[in-house]
Design an enzyme around this catalytic site. Structure first.
Site, mmCIF file in Angstrom:
data_model
loop_
_atom_site.group_PDB
_atom_site.id
_atom_site.type_symbol
_atom_site.label_atom_id
_atom_site.label_comp_id
_atom_site.label_asym_id
_atom_site.label_seq_id
_atom_site.Cartn_x
_atom_site.Cartn_y
_atom_site.Cartn_z
ATOM 1 N N ASP A 9 51.311 37.393 55.593
ATOM 2 C CA ASP A 9 52.351 38.324 55.173
ATOM 3 C C ASP A 9 52.725 37.911 53.744
ATOM 4 O O ASP A 9 52.399 36.799 53.316
ATOM 5 C CB ASP A 9 53.534 38.177 56.137
ATOM 6 N N LEU A 10 53.369 38.784 52.998
ATOM 7 C CA LEU A 10 53.713 38.439 51.607
ATOM 8 C C LEU A 10 55.155 37.965 51.465
ATOM 9 O O LEU A 10 55.404 36.763 51.257
ATOM 10 C CB LEU A 10 53.454 39.647 50.697
ATOM 11 N N ASP A 11 56.090 38.904 51.612
ATOM 12 C CA ASP A 11 57.501 38.580 51.391
ATOM 13 C C ASP A 11 58.004 37.604 52.455
ATOM 14 O O ASP A 11 57.956 37.896 53.639
ATOM 15 C CB ASP A 11 58.355 39.863 51.450
ATOM 16 N N THR A 17 60.635 37.264 47.896
ATOM 17 C CA THR A 17 61.107 38.460 47.202
ATOM 18 C C THR A 17 62.303 39.076 47.930
ATOM 19 O O THR A 17 62.894 40.019 47.425
ATOM 20 C CB THR A 17 59.977 39.505 47.079
ATOM 21 N N LYS A 45 63.978 42.728 56.622
ATOM 22 C CA LYS A 45 62.727 41.972 56.430
ATOM 23 C C LYS A 45 61.578 42.577 57.232
ATOM 24 O O LYS A 45 61.711 42.806 58.435
ATOM 25 C CB LYS A 45 62.923 40.503 56.820
ATOM 26 N N GLY A 46 60.476 42.829 56.563
ATOM 27 C CA GLY A 46 59.297 43.378 57.233
ATOM 28 C C GLY A 46 59.403 44.868 57.531
ATOM 29 O O GLY A 46 58.487 45.468 58.071
ATOM 30 N N ARG A 49 60.362 50.437 53.170
ATOM 31 C CA ARG A 49 61.424 50.845 52.233
ATOM 32 C C ARG A 49 62.188 52.068 52.767
ATOM 33 O O ARG A 49 63.416 52.110 52.776
ATOM 34 C CB ARG A 49 60.787 51.183 50.887
ATOM 35 N N SER A 114 50.767 43.152 54.473
ATOM 36 C CA SER A 114 52.173 43.306 54.091
ATOM 37 C C SER A 114 52.661 44.733 54.247
ATOM 38 O O SER A 114 51.887 45.675 54.082
ATOM 39 C CB SER A 114 52.334 42.869 52.628
ATOM 40 N N ALA A 115 53.951 44.889 54.548
ATOM 41 C CA ALA A 115 54.547 46.227 54.644
ATOM 42 C C ALA A 115 54.875 46.782 53.270
ATOM 43 O O ALA A 115 55.190 47.957 53.116
ATOM 44 C CB ALA A 115 55.823 46.147 55.474
ATOM 45 N N SER A 116 54.802 45.931 52.253
ATOM 46 C CA SER A 116 55.249 46.334 50.916
ATOM 47 C C SER A 116 54.237 47.198 50.178
ATOM 48 O O SER A 116 53.043 46.904 50.166
ATOM 49 C CB SER A 116 55.555 45.091 50.088
ATOM 50 N N ASN A 118 54.445 47.371 47.078
ATOM 51 C CA ASN A 118 54.338 46.658 45.803
ATOM 52 C C ASN A 118 53.530 45.371 45.927
ATOM 53 O O ASN A 118 53.507 44.558 44.999
ATOM 54 C CB ASN A 118 55.739 46.313 45.288
ATOM 55 N N LYS A 145 55.200 47.430 61.169
ATOM 56 C CA LYS A 145 55.389 46.332 62.107
ATOM 57 C C LYS A 145 56.670 46.635 62.889
ATOM 58 O O LYS A 145 57.597 47.160 62.287
ATOM 59 C CB LYS A 145 55.587 45.005 61.346
ATOM 60 N N GLU A 169 53.658 34.766 59.397
ATOM 61 C CA GLU A 169 54.703 35.800 59.298
ATOM 62 C C GLU A 169 56.105 35.196 59.323
ATOM 63 O O GLU A 169 56.333 34.231 60.028
ATOM 64 C CB GLU A 169 54.599 36.731 60.515
ATOM 65 N N ASP A 170 57.024 35.807 58.581
ATOM 66 C CA ASP A 170 58.415 35.334 58.610
ATOM 67 C C ASP A 170 59.344 36.277 59.371
ATOM 68 O O ASP A 170 60.492 35.931 59.631
ATOM 69 C CB ASP A 170 58.958 35.162 57.183
HETATM 70 P P1 B16 Z 1 58.466 47.748 49.287
HETATM 71 P P2 B16 Z 1 56.330 41.992 53.945
HETATM 72 C C1 B16 Z 1 58.219 43.852 53.357
HETATM 73 O O1 B16 Z 1 57.162 42.991 52.973
HETATM 74 C C2 B16 Z 1 59.574 43.220 53.131
HETATM 75 O O2 B16 Z 1 59.760 42.122 54.006
HETATM 76 C C3 B16 Z 1 60.653 44.219 53.393
HETATM 77 O O3 B16 Z 1 61.920 43.647 53.171
HETATM 78 C C4 B16 Z 1 60.450 45.439 52.491
HETATM 79 O O4 B16 Z 1 61.431 46.424 52.748
HETATM 80 C C5 B16 Z 1 59.045 45.991 52.750
HETATM 81 O O5 B16 Z 1 58.088 44.984 52.512
HETATM 82 C C6 B16 Z 1 58.748 47.179 51.859
HETATM 83 O O6 B16 Z 1 58.647 46.759 50.531
HETATM 84 O O7 B16 Z 1 59.798 48.387 49.034
HETATM 85 O O8 B16 Z 1 58.047 46.797 48.188
HETATM 86 O O9 B16 Z 1 57.394 48.729 49.649
HETATM 87 O O10 B16 Z 1 57.306 40.973 54.442
HETATM 88 O O11 B16 Z 1 55.703 42.850 55.024
HETATM 89 O O12 B16 Z 1 55.318 41.417 52.987
HETATM 90 MG MG MG Z 2 57.722 39.065 55.424
#
Ligand code: B16
Ligand code: MG
Length: 218
Positions: A9-11, A17, A45-46, A49, A114-116, A118, A145, A169-170
């Protein structure tokens, strides 16, 4: 090719972040007059957006048009990206690079899950792109997730069966996703919060390379 695959996982695992997400959400929440604390940020978290904004607006009892919703979503992300822009490799969490280097040296396939949306930009900023054979992020997945989609897609791209994948994963939802994908789950955070994980470490400084060696069957 190696038989085992590692998915990160990233964040909250590779970089912190969450503090930037917090600042950007707090900024928007203040603007909308909705109280928003660091504890509430934990629940984001996770979470995608879009889903985060839905939850925030629920807390504030606000119903808005699709257009307004999209504008706020964009505003939050622009604000968040202004923080991301300042990131350097110094923000990689302690001992993460040590583990990535070790796995790369032993040619263990690695993926980001990652869910992000970015994720790629962040990895680029901190210089970790070269470690990953594949990057699966919020731009590719349709189910968030705890749905295992992101990790199953990563396993597929690594060409490793899910049972042979190890996930770091966190987030509680992330551990749930790894478990339902039939993967080995390693929680990064508090034992009480991540009680469903097969292993839990406070952070990577607590992880011995010997443990990684065993998991990777090296
Ligand atoms: P973005 P992960 C998740 O990343 C974050 O934990 C979560 O807080 C955030 O809302 C989500 O990514 C979306 O991120 O706005 O950058 O698309 O923990 O799955 O790496
Ligand atoms: Mg995370």
């Amino acid at each position: 090719m190696h038989n085992k695959g590692f998915i990160f996982d990233l964040d909250g695992v590779i970089v912190d972040t969450a503090k930037y997400h917090y600042l950007a959400w707090k900024h928007l929440a203040d603007e909308l007059g909705i109280p928003f604390t660091k504890e509430q940020n934990e629940q984001f978290k996770g979470v995608s957006r879009k889903r985060c904004l839905e939850i925030l607006l629920d807390w504030g009892n606000l119903k808005v048009s699709q257009e307004q919703f999209n504008n706020w979503l964009a505003e939050k992300n622009e604000d968040y990206l202004s923080y991301i822009d300042t990131m350097t490799e110094e923000e990689i969490l302690p001992d993460v690079t040590k583990v990535l280097k070790y796995l790369q040296k032993h040619r263990v396939p690695m993926a980001l899950g990652s869910a992000s949306k970015n994720a790629r930009a962040i990895l680029k900023k901190v210089g970790l792109i070269p470690y990953f054979n594949t990057i699966v992020d919020g731009t590719q997945v349709t189910k968030a997730k705890p749905d295992p989609e992101v990790f199953l897609m990563a396993a597929k791209e690594l060409n490793i069966t899910p049972a042979n994948c190890v996930v770091f994963e966190d987030a509680i939802a992330g551990i749930e996703a790894a478990n339902s994908a039939g993967m080995t789950s390693v929680g990064i955070g508090h034992k009480n919060t991540l009680s469903d994980a097969q292993y839990v470490f406070k952070d990577f400084t607590e992880i011995e390379l010997n443990f990684i060696k065993e998991l990777a069957e090296l």
